[in-house]
Design an enzyme around this catalytic site. Structure first.
Site, PDB file in Angstrom:
ATOM      1  N   TYR A  16       0.799  -1.226   0.000  1.00 53.86           N
ATOM      2  CA  TYR A  16       0.000   0.000   0.000  1.00 53.86           C
ATOM      3  C   TYR A  16       0.835   1.282   0.000  1.00 53.86           C
ATOM      4  CZ  TYR A  16      -3.697  -3.243   1.378  1.00 53.86           C
ATOM      5  OH  TYR A  16      -4.582  -4.282   1.425  1.00 53.86           O
ATOM      6  N   HIS A  21      -4.576   6.230  -0.803  1.00 52.08           N
ATOM      7  CA  HIS A  21      -5.164   6.090   0.532  1.00 52.08           C
ATOM      8  C   HIS A  21      -4.105   6.230   1.632  1.00 52.08           C
ATOM      9  CE1 HIS A  21      -9.023   5.531   2.191  1.00 52.08           C
ATOM     10  NE2 HIS A  21      -8.942   4.277   2.550  1.00 52.08           N
ATOM     11  N   TYR A  65      -4.817  -0.783   9.838  1.00 49.92           N
ATOM     12  CA  TYR A  65      -5.453  -0.538   8.548  1.00 49.92           C
ATOM     13  C   TYR A  65      -6.439   0.617   8.711  1.00 49.92           C
ATOM     14  CZ  TYR A  65      -3.146  -4.661   6.769  1.00 49.92           C
ATOM     15  OH  TYR A  65      -2.182  -5.549   6.394  1.00 49.92           O
ATOM     16  N   ASN A  67      -9.510   1.260   8.044  1.00 47.10           N
ATOM     17  CA  ASN A  67     -10.881   1.090   8.544  1.00 47.10           C
ATOM     18  C   ASN A  67     -10.987   0.984  10.056  1.00 47.10           C
ATOM     19  OD1 ASN A  67     -11.429   1.058   5.845  1.00 47.10           O
ATOM     20  ND2 ASN A  67     -12.310  -0.987   5.793  1.00 47.10           N
TER      21      ASN A  67
END
Length: 194
Positions: A16, A21, A65, A67
């Site tokens: 990532y 993001h 993460y 979320n």
């Protein structure tokens, strides 16, 4: 000494690293390079510390993460006893045009799962946040799956040319928040066309 918690949102792991993001992580990494500080892996995140104008700043990259970012923020807020007004969250925003930056002292989550998690864990939406625009396209006709692919997509070469100037501006906003407070920082930077 007054303490501040500056949290950049992102997903841990090499996969990532260069995604849109992970903008919050990117900004904190640039601060780390600029001030020659390093992150240490701790519970629920990586932490670095800096003394700036007689204030102690803790920089946090949650390892939960995006979320579940709220779990990390709440843990460190309680552990280090940060006041809510001394917390600043940095997130990407798909509903702002690329490179646009907004500093606010409260507000909705805009569908950002990281901000939703923080709001849930803190029990309030009254916390300062920097929202950094990542969008180039018409959101009104974009289905959720395309949005996910977009935010988890890597930066394009043409974006990177503009991105790092905007990252520098974000860093200026962060340190103004620490040294001058939310209201003065908003009044100064919101007058600029960014």
């Amino acid at each position: 000494m007054e303490k501040f918690l500056i949290t950049g949102l992102g997903n841990p792991g090499f996969l990532y690293k260069n995604t849109r993001h992970n903008l919050g992580f990117l900004i904190l990494d640039k601060i780390s390079e600029k001030y020659f500080i390093s992150f240490s892996i701790k519970k629920l995140g990586s932490i670095s510390e800096l003394i700036f104008k007689n204030k102690k700043i803790f920089f946090l990259k949650p390892s939960t993460y995006v979320n579940e970012s709220g779990l990390s923020v709440k843990y460190w807020m309680d552990k280090k006893k940060f006041f809510l007004e001394n917390i600043l969250i940095i997130s990407d925003d798909i509903y702002l045009n690329f490179g646009n930056i907004r500093l606010k002292g409260k507000g909705g989550n805009g569908g950002h799962n990281g901000l939703k998690s923080i709001e849930k864990e803190l029990g309030t939406s009254h916390y300062a946040r920097i929202r950094f625009g990542i969008s180039h396209y018409n959101k009104s006709n974009c289905d959720p799956n395309k949005k996910i692919n977009y935010v988890l997509g890597n930066w394009k070469k043409e974006e990177l040319k503009i991105l790092f100037n905007k990252v520098d501006l974000s860093i200026d906003i962060i340190f103004s928040f620490v040294s001058s407070g939310l209201e003065k920082t908003m009044n100064f930077f919101n007058k600029k066309n960014y």
